[in-house]
Design a protein around this motif. Structure first.
Motif, PDB file in Angstrom:
ATOM      1  N   SER A 188       0.834  -1.192   0.000  1.00 25.06           N
ATOM      2  CA  SER A 188       0.000   0.000   0.000  1.00 25.06           C
ATOM      3  C   SER A 188       0.873   1.249   0.000  1.00 25.06           C
ATOM      4  O   SER A 188       1.710   1.400   0.887  1.00 25.06           O
ATOM      5  CB  SER A 188      -0.905  -0.011   1.222  1.00 25.06           C
ATOM      6  OG  SER A 188      -1.715   1.149   1.237  1.00 25.06           O
ATOM      7  N   PRO A 189       0.715   2.107  -1.006  1.00 29.84           N
ATOM      8  CA  PRO A 189      -0.224   2.012  -2.119  1.00 29.84           C
ATOM      9  C   PRO A 189       0.277   1.033  -3.189  1.00 29.84           C
ATOM     10  O   PRO A 189       1.468   0.805  -3.324  1.00 29.84           O
ATOM     11  CB  PRO A 189      -0.265   3.433  -2.669  1.00 29.84           C
ATOM     12  CG  PRO A 189       1.083   3.994  -2.360  1.00 29.84           C
ATOM     13  CD  PRO A 189       1.492   3.354  -1.059  1.00 29.84           C
ATOM     14  N   LYS A 190      -0.665   0.494  -3.945  1.00 28.02           N
ATOM     15  CA  LYS A 190      -0.319  -0.425  -5.036  1.00 28.02           C
ATOM     16  C   LYS A 190       0.244   0.331  -6.234  1.00 28.02           C
ATOM     17  O   LYS A 190       1.022  -0.233  -6.993  1.00 28.02           O
ATOM     18  CB  LYS A 190      -1.544  -1.238  -5.461  1.00 28.02           C
ATOM     19  CG  LYS A 190      -1.932  -2.291  -4.444  1.00 28.02           C
ATOM     20  CD  LYS A 190      -3.010  -3.189  -4.999  1.00 28.02           C
ATOM     21  CE  LYS A 190      -3.449  -4.219  -4.006  1.00 28.02           C
ATOM     22  NZ  LYS A 190      -2.473  -5.235  -3.747  1.00 28.02           N
ATOM     23  N   ASP A 191      -0.165   1.557  -6.410  1.00 28.25           N
ATOM     24  CA  ASP A 191       0.334   2.408  -7.494  1.00 28.25           C
ATOM     25  C   ASP A 191       0.916   3.664  -6.871  1.00 28.25           C
ATOM     26  O   ASP A 191       0.211   4.383  -6.158  1.00 28.25           O
ATOM     27  CB  ASP A 191      -0.789   2.788  -8.464  1.00 28.25           C
ATOM     28  CG  ASP A 191      -1.366   1.580  -9.175  1.00 28.25           C
ATOM     29  OD1 ASP A 191      -0.575   0.830  -9.770  1.00 28.25           O
ATOM     30  OD2 ASP A 191      -2.593   1.379  -9.131  1.00 28.25           O
ATOM     31  N   ALA A 192       2.195   3.912  -7.133  1.00 26.99           N
ATOM     32  CA  ALA A 192       2.864   5.086  -6.580  1.00 26.99           C
ATOM     33  C   ALA A 192       3.590   5.822  -7.697  1.00 26.99           C
ATOM     34  O   ALA A 192       4.029   5.218  -8.670  1.00 26.99           O
ATOM     35  CB  ALA A 192       3.845   4.682  -5.490  1.00 26.99           C
ATOM     36  N   SER A 193       3.701   7.133  -7.538  1.00 25.06           N
ATOM     37  CA  SER A 193       4.442   7.969  -8.482  1.00 25.06           C
ATOM     38  C   SER A 193       5.636   8.573  -7.776  1.00 25.06           C
ATOM     39  O   SER A 193       5.570   8.914  -6.594  1.00 25.06           O
ATOM     40  CB  SER A 193       3.548   9.093  -9.019  1.00 25.06           C
ATOM     41  OG  SER A 193       2.480   8.552  -9.753  1.00 25.06           O
ATOM     42  N   THR A 231      13.674   8.472  -3.152  1.00 21.94           N
ATOM     43  CA  THR A 231      13.923   7.226  -2.439  1.00 21.94           C
ATOM     44  C   THR A 231      12.602   6.536  -2.168  1.00 21.94           C
ATOM     45  O   THR A 231      11.654   7.168  -1.705  1.00 21.94           O
ATOM     46  CB  THR A 231      14.637   7.503  -1.102  1.00 21.94           C
ATOM     47  OG1 THR A 231      15.898   8.125  -1.370  1.00 21.94           O
ATOM     48  CG2 THR A 231      14.865   6.210  -0.314  1.00 21.94           C
ATOM     49  N   ILE A 232      12.548   5.254  -2.465  1.00 21.35           N
ATOM     50  CA  ILE A 232      11.397   4.449  -2.084  1.00 21.35           C
ATOM     51  C   ILE A 232      11.765   3.740  -0.788  1.00 21.35           C
ATOM     52  O   ILE A 232      12.822   3.109  -0.697  1.00 21.35           O
ATOM     53  CB  ILE A 232      11.036   3.406  -3.161  1.00 21.35           C
ATOM     54  CG1 ILE A 232      10.774   4.082  -4.508  1.00 21.35           C
ATOM     55  CG2 ILE A 232       9.821   2.577  -2.721  1.00 21.35           C
ATOM     56  CD1 ILE A 232       9.621   5.049  -4.529  1.00 21.35           C
ATOM     57  N   VAL A 251       7.610   0.734 -13.569  1.00 15.65           N
ATOM     58  CA  VAL A 251       8.195  -0.518 -13.084  1.00 15.65           C
ATOM     59  C   VAL A 251       7.149  -1.284 -12.292  1.00 15.65           C
ATOM     60  O   VAL A 251       6.610  -0.777 -11.309  1.00 15.65           O
ATOM     61  CB  VAL A 251       9.428  -0.245 -12.186  1.00 15.65           C
ATOM     62  CG1 VAL A 251      10.010  -1.557 -11.669  1.00 15.65           C
ATOM     63  CG2 VAL A 251      10.478   0.555 -12.926  1.00 15.65           C
ATOM     64  N   GLU A 252       6.881  -2.492 -12.730  1.00 15.17           N
ATOM     65  CA  GLU A 252       6.015  -3.388 -11.968  1.00 15.17           C
ATOM     66  C   GLU A 252       6.921  -4.220 -11.079  1.00 15.17           C
ATOM     67  O   GLU A 252       7.964  -4.704 -11.522  1.00 15.17           O
ATOM     68  CB  GLU A 252       5.197  -4.257 -12.910  1.00 15.17           C
ATOM     69  CG  GLU A 252       4.209  -3.447 -13.726  1.00 15.17           C
ATOM     70  CD  GLU A 252       3.360  -4.302 -14.644  1.00 15.17           C
ATOM     71  OE1 GLU A 252       3.478  -5.547 -14.613  1.00 15.17           O
ATOM     72  OE2 GLU A 252       2.582  -3.711 -15.387  1.00 15.17           O
ATOM     73  N   THR A 282       2.996  -1.129  -8.641  1.00 14.96           N
ATOM     74  CA  THR A 282       3.581  -0.416  -9.779  1.00 14.96           C
ATOM     75  C   THR A 282       4.137   0.924  -9.336  1.00 14.96           C
ATOM     76  O   THR A 282       3.501   1.649  -8.559  1.00 14.96           O
ATOM     77  CB  THR A 282       2.497  -0.179 -10.867  1.00 14.96           C
ATOM     78  OG1 THR A 282       1.941  -1.439 -11.242  1.00 14.96           O
ATOM     79  CG2 THR A 282       3.093   0.497 -12.089  1.00 14.96           C
ATOM     80  N   LEU A 283       5.314   1.250  -9.851  1.00 19.89           N
ATOM     81  CA  LEU A 283       5.939   2.570  -9.641  1.00 19.89           C
ATOM     82  C   LEU A 283       5.979   3.292 -10.979  1.00 19.89           C
ATOM     83  O   LEU A 283       6.478   2.730 -11.957  1.00 19.89           O
ATOM     84  CB  LEU A 283       7.378   2.420  -9.145  1.00 19.89           C
ATOM     85  CG  LEU A 283       7.621   2.137  -7.692  1.00 19.89           C
ATOM     86  CD1 LEU A 283       9.111   1.901  -7.468  1.00 19.89           C
ATOM     87  CD2 LEU A 283       7.151   3.289  -6.846  1.00 19.89           C
ATOM     88  N   LYS A 284       5.473   4.522 -11.004  1.00 15.09           N
ATOM     89  CA  LYS A 284       5.590   5.369 -12.196  1.00 15.09           C
ATOM     90  C   LYS A 284       6.643   6.414 -11.872  1.00 15.09           C
ATOM     91  O   LYS A 284       6.434   7.259 -10.998  1.00 15.09           O
ATOM     92  CB  LYS A 284       4.250   5.997 -12.537  1.00 15.09           C
ATOM     93  CG  LYS A 284       3.252   4.944 -12.994  1.00 15.09           C
ATOM     94  CD  LYS A 284       1.913   5.515 -13.316  1.00 15.09           C
ATOM     95  CE  LYS A 284       0.991   4.359 -13.665  1.00 15.09           C
ATOM     96  NZ  LYS A 284      -0.386   4.736 -13.632  1.00 15.09           N
ATOM     97  N   ILE A 285       7.774   6.348 -12.572  1.00 14.11           N
ATOM     98  CA  ILE A 285       8.926   7.195 -12.268  1.00 14.11           C
ATOM     99  C   ILE A 285       9.104   8.208 -13.377  1.00 14.11           C
ATOM    100  O   ILE A 285       9.326   7.849 -14.537  1.00 14.11           O
ATOM    101  CB  ILE A 285      10.198   6.328 -12.112  1.00 14.11           C
ATOM    102  CG1 ILE A 285       9.943   5.196 -11.111  1.00 14.11           C
ATOM    103  CG2 ILE A 285      11.375   7.195 -11.679  1.00 14.11           C
ATOM    104  CD1 ILE A 285      10.887   4.031 -11.256  1.00 14.11           C
ATOM    105  N   GLU A 286       9.015   9.477 -13.009  1.00 11.43           N
ATOM    106  CA  GLU A 286       9.191  10.587 -13.959  1.00 11.43           C
ATOM    107  C   GLU A 286      10.645  11.067 -13.922  1.00 11.43           C
ATOM    108  O   GLU A 286      11.315  10.902 -12.901  1.00 11.43           O
ATOM    109  CB  GLU A 286       8.248  11.721 -13.597  1.00 11.43           C
ATOM    110  CG  GLU A 286       6.787  11.343 -13.671  1.00 11.43           C
ATOM    111  CD  GLU A 286       5.882  12.464 -13.213  1.00 11.43           C
ATOM    112  OE1 GLU A 286       6.367  13.576 -12.971  1.00 11.43           O
ATOM    113  OE2 GLU A 286       4.683  12.213 -13.085  1.00 11.43           O
ATOM    114  N   PRO A 287      11.092  11.680 -15.011  1.00 13.37           N
ATOM    115  CA  PRO A 287      12.481  12.209 -15.024  1.00 13.37           C
ATOM    116  C   PRO A 287      12.702  13.281 -13.981  1.00 13.37           C
ATOM    117  O   PRO A 287      11.824  13.884 -13.477  1.00 13.37           O
ATOM    118  CB  PRO A 287      12.633  12.792 -16.413  1.00 13.37           C
ATOM    119  CG  PRO A 287      11.472  12.324 -17.218  1.00 13.37           C
ATOM    120  CD  PRO A 287      10.419  11.866 -16.269  1.00 13.37           C
TER     121      PRO A 287
END
Length: 105
Positions: free
Chosen positions: A36-41, A47-48, A87-88, A100-105
């Protein structure tokens, strides 16, 4: 004196514009076999921090091989994001735990 003050003010304004934004820490909790959360940006450089609140070990394993973080029971682990993309990832011990992680530049 006002010319000098103006130059100092301009220098400070310029310095504030070129200082990079601080990286963030995004927390992801693992509890009751759920992420949690399943989807993060996030952004490159952030840092995660995965926090394992369960009584057994988990992993945060990227499907594309970017990271594989071991998380012993009741411990946490971190990873600094190095490149943009989606990235899944999952737990190797409990493959139904996915996120899932959505990573922006």
């Amino acid at each position: 004196m006002s010319g000098r003050l103006s130059a100092i003010t301009m220098a400070l304004v310029f310095a504030a514009m070129v200082v990079p934004a601080r990286a963030a820490t995004i927390e992801i909790t693992m509890e009751n076999l759920e992420m949690s959360p399943k989807d993060a940006s996030a952004k490159v450089g952030d840092t995660i921090a995965w926090i394992n609140k369960d009584v057994f070990a988990h992993t945060a394993t990227a499907g594309n091989g970017d990271f594989d973080v071991n998380l012993p029971a009741k411990k946490s682990g971190t990873f600094v994001l190095k490149k943009a993309g989606t990235v899944e990832y999952y737990c190797r011990y409990h493959p139904n735990m996915k996120a899932t992680l959505k990573i922006e530049p």
